[in-house]
Design a protein around this motif. Structure first.
Motif, PDB file in Angstrom:
ATOM      1  N   ALA A  96      35.020  34.755  76.141  1.00  0.00           N
ATOM      2  CA  ALA A  96      36.381  34.825  76.658  1.00  0.00           C
ATOM      3  C   ALA A  96      36.413  35.478  78.028  1.00  0.00           C
ATOM      4  CB  ALA A  96      37.260  35.602  75.679  1.00  0.00           C
ATOM      5  N   SER A  97      35.620  36.503  78.216  1.00  0.00           N
ATOM      6  CA  SER A  97      35.574  37.205  79.488  1.00  0.00           C
ATOM      7  C   SER A  97      35.000  36.316  80.587  1.00  0.00           C
ATOM      8  CB  SER A  97      34.731  38.474  79.333  1.00  0.00           C
ATOM      9  OG  SER A  97      34.849  39.301  80.455  1.00  0.00           O
ATOM     10  N   LEU A  98      33.918  35.638  80.296  1.00  0.00           N
ATOM     11  CA  LEU A  98      33.291  34.751  81.284  1.00  0.00           C
ATOM     12  C   LEU A  98      34.213  33.594  81.665  1.00  0.00           C
ATOM     13  CD1 LEU A  98      29.734  34.736  79.697  1.00  0.00           C
ATOM     14  CD2 LEU A  98      30.225  35.486  82.029  1.00  0.00           C
ATOM     15  N   ALA A  99      35.050  33.150  80.724  1.00  0.00           N
ATOM     16  CA  ALA A  99      35.954  32.025  81.001  1.00  0.00           C
ATOM     17  C   ALA A  99      37.062  32.396  81.984  1.00  0.00           C
ATOM     18  CB  ALA A  99      36.575  31.535  79.698  1.00  0.00           C
ATOM     19  N   ALA A 100      37.211  33.686  82.268  1.00  0.00           N
ATOM     20  CA  ALA A 100      38.294  34.127  83.147  1.00  0.00           C
ATOM     21  C   ALA A 100      37.954  34.021  84.630  1.00  0.00           C
ATOM     22  CB  ALA A 100      38.664  35.572  82.811  1.00  0.00           C
ATOM     23  N   ILE A 124      38.140  44.161  80.434  1.00  0.00           N
ATOM     24  CA  ILE A 124      38.298  43.283  81.595  1.00  0.00           C
ATOM     25  C   ILE A 124      39.077  44.004  82.704  1.00  0.00           C
ATOM     26  CG2 ILE A 124      40.386  41.960  80.930  1.00  0.00           C
ATOM     27  CD1 ILE A 124      38.615  39.425  81.627  1.00  0.00           C
ATOM     28  N   ALA A 125      38.599  45.206  83.012  1.00  0.00           N
ATOM     29  CA  ALA A 125      39.260  46.085  83.979  1.00  0.00           C
ATOM     30  C   ALA A 125      38.642  45.914  85.368  1.00  0.00           C
ATOM     31  CB  ALA A 125      39.117  47.538  83.533  1.00  0.00           C
ATOM     32  N   HIS A 126      39.502  45.645  86.348  1.00  0.00           N
ATOM     33  CA  HIS A 126      39.035  45.514  87.725  1.00  0.00           C
ATOM     34  C   HIS A 126      38.701  46.902  88.263  1.00  0.00           C
ATOM     35  CE1 HIS A 126      39.535  45.190  92.146  1.00  0.00           C
ATOM     36  NE2 HIS A 126      38.957  44.014  91.959  1.00  0.00           N
ATOM     37  N   VAL A 127      37.449  47.088  88.679  1.00  0.00           N
ATOM     38  CA  VAL A 127      37.000  48.407  89.151  1.00  0.00           C
ATOM     39  C   VAL A 127      37.181  48.538  90.660  1.00  0.00           C
ATOM     40  CG1 VAL A 127      35.031  49.994  89.338  1.00  0.00           C
ATOM     41  CG2 VAL A 127      35.346  48.607  87.266  1.00  0.00           C
ATOM     42  N   ALA A 144      33.322  43.966  75.552  1.00  0.00           N
ATOM     43  CA  ALA A 144      32.832  42.670  75.075  1.00  0.00           C
ATOM     44  C   ALA A 144      31.472  42.862  74.413  1.00  0.00           C
ATOM     45  CB  ALA A 144      32.740  41.675  76.231  1.00  0.00           C
ATOM     46  N   THR A 145      31.498  43.353  73.168  1.00  0.00           N
ATOM     47  CA  THR A 145      30.266  43.745  72.483  1.00  0.00           C
ATOM     48  C   THR A 145      29.692  42.640  71.608  1.00  0.00           C
ATOM     49  OG1 THR A 145      31.576  44.702  70.688  1.00  0.00           O
ATOM     50  CG2 THR A 145      30.928  46.186  72.466  1.00  0.00           C
ATOM     51  N   ASN A 146      30.305  41.458  71.611  1.00  0.00           N
ATOM     52  CA  ASN A 146      29.738  40.325  70.882  1.00  0.00           C
ATOM     53  C   ASN A 146      29.909  39.059  71.715  1.00  0.00           C
ATOM     54  OD1 ASN A 146      32.432  39.297  70.366  1.00  0.00           O
ATOM     55  ND2 ASN A 146      32.602  40.793  68.714  1.00  0.00           N
ATOM     56  N   THR A 147      29.302  37.985  71.278  1.00  0.00           N
ATOM     57  CA  THR A 147      29.280  36.757  72.084  1.00  0.00           C
ATOM     58  C   THR A 147      30.676  36.147  72.215  1.00  0.00           C
ATOM     59  OG1 THR A 147      28.685  35.469  70.113  1.00  0.00           O
ATOM     60  CG2 THR A 147      26.884  36.240  71.514  1.00  0.00           C
ATOM     61  N   HIS A 148      31.480  36.254  71.184  1.00  0.00           N
ATOM     62  CA  HIS A 148      32.829  35.680  71.241  1.00  0.00           C
ATOM     63  C   HIS A 148      33.663  36.356  72.323  1.00  0.00           C
ATOM     64  CE1 HIS A 148      36.989  34.873  69.771  1.00  0.00           C
ATOM     65  NE2 HIS A 148      36.466  33.703  69.455  1.00  0.00           N
ATOM     66  N   PRO A 153      42.731  34.281  80.502  1.00  0.00           N
ATOM     67  CA  PRO A 153      43.189  33.403  79.416  1.00  0.00           C
ATOM     68  C   PRO A 153      43.243  34.081  78.053  1.00  0.00           C
ATOM     69  CG  PRO A 153      41.711  32.202  80.870  1.00  0.00           C
ATOM     70  CD  PRO A 153      41.697  33.621  81.339  1.00  0.00           C
ATOM     71  N   HIS A 154      42.192  34.824  77.688  1.00  0.00           N
ATOM     72  CA  HIS A 154      42.210  35.430  76.357  1.00  0.00           C
ATOM     73  C   HIS A 154      43.274  36.522  76.249  1.00  0.00           C
ATOM     74  CE1 HIS A 154      39.475  38.129  78.549  1.00  0.00           C
ATOM     75  NE2 HIS A 154      39.698  39.042  77.623  1.00  0.00           N
ATOM     76  N   ASN A 155      43.618  37.137  77.372  1.00  0.00           N
ATOM     77  CA  ASN A 155      44.648  38.166  77.335  1.00  0.00           C
ATOM     78  C   ASN A 155      46.044  37.544  77.247  1.00  0.00           C
ATOM     79  OD1 ASN A 155      44.708  41.022  77.214  1.00  0.00           O
ATOM     80  ND2 ASN A 155      45.689  41.090  79.219  1.00  0.00           N
ATOM     81  N   ILE A 156      46.210  36.366  77.836  1.00  0.00           N
ATOM     82  CA  ILE A 156      47.471  35.635  77.672  1.00  0.00           C
ATOM     83  C   ILE A 156      47.638  35.230  76.208  1.00  0.00           C
ATOM     84  CG2 ILE A 156      48.731  33.547  78.321  1.00  0.00           C
ATOM     85  CD1 ILE A 156      47.196  33.741  81.043  1.00  0.00           C
ATOM     86  N   ALA A 157      46.535  34.830  75.568  1.00  0.00           N
ATOM     87  CA  ALA A 157      46.581  34.512  74.141  1.00  0.00           C
ATOM     88  C   ALA A 157      47.001  35.743  73.330  1.00  0.00           C
ATOM     89  CB  ALA A 157      45.229  33.995  73.667  1.00  0.00           C
ATOM     90  N   ASN A 158      46.445  36.902  73.677  1.00  0.00           N
ATOM     91  CA  ASN A 158      46.860  38.136  73.006  1.00  0.00           C
ATOM     92  C   ASN A 158      48.361  38.371  73.167  1.00  0.00           C
ATOM     93  OD1 ASN A 158      44.162  38.671  72.368  1.00  0.00           O
ATOM     94  ND2 ASN A 158      43.857  40.014  74.119  1.00  0.00           N
ATOM     95  N   ALA A 159      48.864  38.149  74.396  1.00  0.00           N
ATOM     96  CA  ALA A 159      50.286  38.361  74.676  1.00  0.00           C
ATOM     97  C   ALA A 159      51.153  37.417  73.849  1.00  0.00           C
ATOM     98  CB  ALA A 159      50.549  38.177  76.168  1.00  0.00           C
TER      99      ALA A 159
END
Length: 475
Positions: A358-362, A333-336, A350-354, A296-302
């Motif tokens: 966003a990462s956890l919401a994915a 958010i890279a799939h390893v 993801a070095t801060n809570t914000h 979701p947060h990456n779609i927002a970036n797009a």
């Protein structure tokens, strides 16, 4: 020196505050234009002495270990962006009525000189997502056949971009709050504030001051001020900005867009801002599946990148092609790998809570690896919002107790492994513990919500350690 471009630097006494990646180029550029340059620097280590020697060979005066005293005769200060506004050097300058610029301001003033075209700037700021959005924007602009580059806080000097041999049609510019603080005359073609959350408050002094500096990116915009519909603070900054007549407020949303917005309808990114009769019409730009990764947060970036590109007149096909061609940098958010039906994802950035939120919401079912240096952050809101997604948590780093306590308050049923170690080998143990907690269909997510420097040189090294440990699971 006024607010316009400076064409005659000959004999002007300029003090450059700080060496490093911005101070050295600034000193070189100013010296080459005939300014009398003095560099002051707090540090006096081997790196600083090496940089000082190079500048002194050109005829630049360098004072190491003395960044507090204002050199006599100073007419202008050009500062590295990280120097705090309350430093004694700046207090003395303000008392003497001396202007203080950052390297971004210097680049803005120098654009269009030496016979070069002054390329317009599409500017991006925000607490999280800046680099990814600027890279997406660059990919879209290139897909439209435009000569462009991603510059600024992304690690590419704006001075190099505006003064180098390359000619550009437009620049995609990432700007930090530090850089914006020291860029009073910057006027972008269009700009976006992606989001706002508490960050760098020790530097700015308050959330209000931090937001105010972010909002500077909108000042004087000519075509579009792009804001996040889900983040009312960004819209408030647009309302407060003094823009050119006719400049429009353009929102982006993960929901169905209203007029003058970009959003998502049935898996399609659509534009209801840069179309005829936007009350009734919408333009398809791309599919959600064209965004990598489609979190979701990456779609927002797009959507933010697309809004800036459309403001510059880019056609819809270029938005689609640019997004399809784009791949994010490592540790975002890279799939390893998938191991025994469990996905392992590296979002060390993801070095801060914000960013962690966003990462956890994915993902729906997560074993969370978190911890590090909290930088004054609290974790109650993050944990409360994400509790239903957590299958387990593995905590590492110096301030892991703060996260453990938030989990105890807001997600007491979630099993927690507290690794009482801060050596780099702790990541291998963390991944092994996460594997033990995870079941098929889960995602093991490194989204630390903290800085890395208690254990690792930077977030890249932390992400590398995670990826190496994950790859060892499948060996």
């Amino acid at each position: 020196m006024g607010s316009g471009q400076v064409t005659d630097w000959q004999g002007k006494h300029v003090t450059v505050a700080g060496l490093g990646v911005s101070g050295v180029p600034a000193a070189e550029v100013l010296h080459a234009r005939g300014a009398i340059v003095t560099v002051v620097n707090d540090g006096d280590d081997a790196r600083a002495r090496e940089q000082a020697a190079g500048l002194e060979a050109l005829g630049v005066t360098v004072r190491l270990g003395d960044g507090a005293t204002l050199p006599e005769g100073t007419e202008l200060i050009v500062t590295a962006p990280g120097w705090k506004p309350d430093k004694p050097l700046f207090q003395a300058a303000r008392a003497a009525g001396i202007e203080i610029w950052g390297d971004v301001e210097l680049a803005w003033r120098l654009r269009g000189q030496d016979g070069k075209k002054a390329a317009p700037w599409l500017a991006v700021t925000g607490t999280n997502g800046k680099t990814t959005t600027v890279q997406m924007l660059t990919s879209i602009l290139k897909a439209a056949g435009l000569r462009t580059a991603a510059v600024g806080n992304i690690g590419v000097s704006l001075l190099d971009a505006v003064l180098g041999d390359e000619e550009y049609d437009v620049l995609a510019v990432e700007l930090s709050s530090y850089q914006l603080h020291w860029a009073p005359s910057l006027r972008a073609h269009s700009a976006a504030v992606l989001n706002l959350a508490p960050d760098h408050l020790d530097w700015h002094g308050s959330m209000e001051a931090y937001a105010r500096d972010k909002g500077r990116v909108y000042e004087g915009n000519r075509v579009a001020c792009v804001y996040n519909v889900a983040d009312k603070l960004t819209e408030e900054l647009v309302r407060e900005a003094d823009v050119e007549e006719g400049c429009r407020a353009i929102g982006f949303t993960l929901g169905t867009p209203g007029p003058s917005q970009l959003g998502v309808v049935d898996g399609i990114l659509v534009d209801r801002a840069f179309v005829e009769n936007r009350q009734k019409n919408a333009q398809e730009l791309a599919e959600v599946s064209d965004v990598h990764p489609p979190a979701p947060h990456n779609i927002a970036n797009a959507l933010a990148a697309a809004a800036l590109a459309r403001a510059f007149g880019v056609p819809p096909t270029a938005v689609r092609d640019g997004l399809r061609n784009f791949r994010p940098d490592a540790h975002r958010i890279a799939h390893v790998a998938d191991v025994d039906g469990v996905a392992y994802v590296d979002d060390s950035k993801a070095t801060n809570t914000h960013a962690a939120e966003a990462s956890l919401a994915a993902y729906d079912s997560i074993v969370w690896i978190a911890g590090g240096l909290a930088k004054g952050a609290t974790f109650d809101e993050l944990v409360a919002k994400s509790a239903q997604r957590l299958r387990g948590a593995v905590l590492i780093g110096a301030d892991r107790a703060l996260i453990r306590e938030a989990l105890a308050r807001h997600a007491p049923e979630v099993p927690v492994v507290d690794l009482d170690r801060t050596d780099t080998g702790a990541m291998l143990a963390a991944v092994q513990e996460a594997r033990r907690l995870a079941v098929e269909g889960d995602t093991v997510l490194l989204a630390p919500a903290c800085a890395s420097m208690d254990m690792f040189a930077n977030y890249n090294k932390r992400g590398d350690a995670f990826a190496q440990a994950v790859r060892g699971l499948g060996a």
